[in-house]
Design a protein around this motif. Structure first.
Motif, mmCIF file in Angstrom:
data_model
loop_
_atom_site.group_PDB
_atom_site.id
_atom_site.type_symbol
_atom_site.label_atom_id
_atom_site.label_comp_id
_atom_site.label_asym_id
_atom_site.label_seq_id
_atom_site.Cartn_x
_atom_site.Cartn_y
_atom_site.Cartn_z
ATOM 1 N N GLY A 230 0.803 -1.206 -0.009
ATOM 2 C CA GLY A 230 0.174 -0.034 0.141
ATOM 3 C C GLY A 230 0.908 1.143 -0.134
ATOM 4 O O GLY A 230 0.465 2.182 -0.416
ATOM 5 N N LEU A 231 1.885 1.143 0.831
ATOM 6 C CA LEU A 231 3.035 2.398 0.713
ATOM 7 C C LEU A 231 4.075 2.530 -0.543
ATOM 8 O O LEU A 231 4.331 3.591 -1.032
ATOM 9 N N LEU A 232 4.294 1.152 -1.302
ATOM 10 C CA LEU A 232 5.093 1.287 -2.092
ATOM 11 C C LEU A 232 4.706 1.165 -3.655
ATOM 12 O O LEU A 232 5.313 1.546 -4.307
ATOM 13 N N ASP A 233 3.346 0.801 -3.793
ATOM 14 C CA ASP A 233 2.784 0.675 -5.237
ATOM 15 C C ASP A 233 2.659 2.298 -5.753
ATOM 16 O O ASP A 233 2.507 3.050 -5.003
ATOM 17 N N PRO A 234 2.619 2.254 -7.034
ATOM 18 C CA PRO A 234 2.349 3.331 -7.746
ATOM 19 C C PRO A 234 1.055 4.270 -7.043
ATOM 20 O O PRO A 234 0.171 3.571 -6.951
ATOM 21 N N HIS A 235 1.004 5.531 -7.060
ATOM 22 C CA HIS A 235 0.141 6.265 -6.560
ATOM 23 C C HIS A 235 -0.482 7.343 -7.521
ATOM 24 O O HIS A 235 0.391 8.107 -8.112
ATOM 25 N N LYS A 236 -1.775 7.570 -8.030
ATOM 26 C CA LYS A 236 -2.221 8.535 -8.761
ATOM 27 C C LYS A 236 -2.055 9.933 -8.078
ATOM 28 O O LYS A 236 -2.758 10.017 -7.006
ATOM 29 N N THR B 27 -0.881 12.080 -13.666
ATOM 30 C CA THR B 27 0.351 12.129 -12.757
ATOM 31 C C THR B 27 0.454 10.710 -11.961
ATOM 32 O O THR B 27 -0.573 10.519 -11.293
ATOM 33 N N THR B 28 1.529 10.236 -11.993
ATOM 34 C CA THR B 28 1.640 9.050 -11.026
ATOM 35 C C THR B 28 3.077 9.179 -10.264
ATOM 36 O O THR B 28 4.102 9.884 -10.690
ATOM 37 N N GLU B 29 2.784 9.081 -9.027
ATOM 38 C CA GLU B 29 4.188 8.947 -7.908
ATOM 39 C C GLU B 29 4.682 7.281 -8.007
ATOM 40 O O GLU B 29 3.857 6.555 -7.575
ATOM 41 N N VAL B 30 5.592 7.037 -8.199
ATOM 42 C CA VAL B 30 6.386 5.910 -7.966
ATOM 43 C C VAL B 30 7.688 5.787 -6.976
ATOM 44 O O VAL B 30 8.096 6.868 -6.978
ATOM 45 N N SER C 28 11.247 9.052 -4.331
ATOM 46 C CA SER C 28 10.094 9.243 -5.203
ATOM 47 C C SER C 28 10.252 9.664 -6.629
ATOM 48 O O SER C 28 11.369 10.532 -6.664
ATOM 49 N N GLN C 29 9.666 9.235 -7.541
ATOM 50 C CA GLN C 29 9.665 9.673 -8.878
ATOM 51 C C GLN C 29 8.257 9.894 -9.285
ATOM 52 O O GLN C 29 7.225 9.261 -9.118
ATOM 53 N N THR C 30 8.210 11.267 -9.949
ATOM 54 C CA THR C 30 6.879 11.509 -10.603
ATOM 55 C C THR C 30 6.886 11.471 -12.222
ATOM 56 O O THR C 30 8.055 11.732 -12.716
ATOM 57 N N ILE C 31 6.000 10.613 -12.478
ATOM 58 C CA ILE C 31 5.924 10.445 -13.900
ATOM 59 C C ILE C 31 4.565 11.040 -14.392
ATOM 60 O O ILE C 31 3.409 10.686 -14.004
#
Length: 523
Positions: free
Chosen positions: A130-136, A147-150, A484-487
């Protein structure tokens, strides 16, 4: 007088256990050092030490192993530590023996560490996905910008852990880093290296690939810099002085670090406290692991209306404590771990007494029990002219102060450069919360010494001021080991003037759009 349980005749570990565990270390290129059991002085064994070449090879191996480990699904990585949890609990007798032998602490306090690692294993195995999966995340333009945070693992994390809680502070800090997809290089203290090596062995038995978690050995001043020079992140628990040095080394390399350092923690007993519970809780708060715990209480502020009653009951309970380090649940407090700790504790008490402090109980070493035993000690009439007033003792010594109001207790509690933990005792928990919010401390326990906050690992834990920076536990405890990486993907229209549109018209159009998004309640 404090009761006594005679130490076992032989606390040193079986030779085959020592040999099996020391072979796991990425060490041998430097001269070995002898390690002895604090409670008896009996030799445990000769501990191999790591050379620079050993450390270099360990990091090379870790970087190669980390790539494959990070590529595994989060659920697969977490499953390793679910199995680790079960092995730990099933085989706890083995690690309790090792822990006690290396530290000299009593078995109940050794079990605290088993509980800590079990809870951390279960927690991070459960919440990691829940913490590490990609988040919109919301894009700059609704619908058009997606935008997605990975989260990406740091790489190779260095966990530099101390001797006082060698299982909790090595394994519990390493496992979230591992679940996050990192490799870990641990540098435990030589005195308690076998505990860390046992945890490392159990992790591989649970399915952790070889090379993902390795242990290097050596004194901090000799190999600490070499470890930090190769790490992508540093997690350190220990003294404030060393923490400052590590922070500077990490800053030079522009890598992150998390530092949990010293404490001079206050316990406040309010005028409405349940005195029986406060006195009993104070025993655990002050004397767990012979006070060699950064979370323990070294100062007690008691409201004048209940001061005499509290002191009488607290001192009586201290007098009933059983000292010993048998490999059984039959003692309340064990030994100090080093001669330097005994010297520091003795110096604080002797200085205080020479300057007018009163010893209510304890106050002396017990060489009849073992080399580093010291009685649980309660001081009164302590002033700011004494070293024990402001300096961390890190031993079984607590000073009691009389206060006339909550405001005075809060002011005295906050009169320190440290800010790690605090404890408030009151029947009115609303009042307790109000006081807690005024204490300059990373954690405050109400009607408990330290375990309530420390054990609630869904919440972050860490210090303020000279007690450090960064947090373990909770989301912070695993996310700190990631970047964190923002895509962001832009659809249909660019974020720029349309063909033929002037910059001025574009600015006016976007101004209207921004006002509209505010009216619609968009983030």
């Amino acid at each position: 007088m404090t009761a006594v349980i005679s130490p076992a005749e032989q606390l040193a570990l079986p030779a085959q256990t020592v040999e099996r565990l020391t072979k796991r270390a990425a060490a041998g290129g430097a001269a070995a050092v002898a390690v002895h059991a604090p409670a008896t002085g009996v030799k445990i064994g000769d501990l191999p030490q790591s050379s620079v070449a050993d450390i270099e090879q360990a990091f090379a191996t870790a970087r190669e192993a980390q790539r494959d480990w990070a590529a595994r699904p989060i659920a697969e990585r977490a499953a390793v530590f679910k199995r680790f949890h079960d092995i730990l609990l099933d085989e706890q007798a083995d690690i309790l023996d090792i822990l006690q032998t290396e530290t000299g602490k009593s078995r109940p306090h050794a079990f605290d560490e088993v509980g800590d690692v079990a809870v951390n294993s279960r927690y991070y195995a459960k919440v990691a996905a829940g913490l590490l999966d990609p988040h919109k995340r919301n894009g700059v333009l609704p619908i058009l910008t997606q935008t997605t945070e990975v989260r990406r693992p740091k790489g190779v994390v260095a966990v530099i852990s101390p001797w006082n809680y060698p299982l909790a502070l090595s394994a519990s800090d390493a496992l979230p880093a591992l679940i996050a997809g990192n490799a870990v290089i641990s540098r435990p203290d030589n005195q308690t290296a076998l505990t860390a090596l046992w945890a490392n062995e159990v992790a591989e038995r649970a399915g952790l690939p070889a090379g993902v978690w390795q242990v290097v050995l050596g004194r901090g001043r000799e190999i600490g810099g070499e470890v930090i020079a190769r790490a992508d992140y540093v997690d350190y628990t220990g003294s404030t002085a060393t923490g400052r040095t590590i922070a500077a080394q990490a800053a030079t390399r522009l890598i992150g670090c998390s530092l949990e350092l010293g404490g001079k923690n206050p316990m406040l007993v309010l005028d409405d406290a349940d005195i029986d519970k406060a006195a009993d809780g104070g025993i655990r708060a002050c004397f767990s692991s012979a006070g060699q715990l950064c979370e323990s209480m070294e100062r007690i502020y008691v409201h004048t209306d209940v001061y005499d009653e509290f002191v009488q009951k607290f001192v009586a309970l201290v007098d009933e404590m059983k000292l010993g380090a048998n490999l059984a649940f039959d003692s309340d407090m064990g030994s100090l771990t080093f001669q330097r700790q005994l010297d520091s504790v003795s110096a604080h008490v002797d200085d205080a007494v020479a300057k007018g402090a009163t010893v209510l109980t304890g106050g002396k070493a017990r060489p009849d029990l073992g080399p580093y035993f010291y009685e649980p000690t309660v001081l009164a009439d302590v002033t700011d002219a004494m070293a024990v007033y402001r300096d961390e003792t890190f031993g079984p010594v607590v000073s009691i102060y009389r206060v006339a109001s909550d405001e005075e207790a809060i002011a005295q509690a906050n009169d320190t450069a440290y800010g790690l933990n605090a404890s408030v005792w009151t029947r009115d928990t609303k009042r307790g919360r109000k006081i807690a919010e005024q204490l300059r401390s990373g954690a405050v326990n109400i009607n408990e010494g330290f375990i309530a906050a420390w054990g609630s690992i869904d919440a972050p834990s860490g210090g303020l001021g000279d007690s450090g920076t960064g947090r373990r536990h909770g989301a912070d405890g695993i996310l700190k080991y990631t970047d964190s990486q923002t895509i962001a993907v832009q659809h249909l229209l660019p974020i720029a003037p349309l063909p033929g549109m002037s910059d001025e018209v574009w600015a006016k159009t976007m101004t209207l759009a921004f006002r509209g998004m505010k009216l619609l309640g968009l983030k």
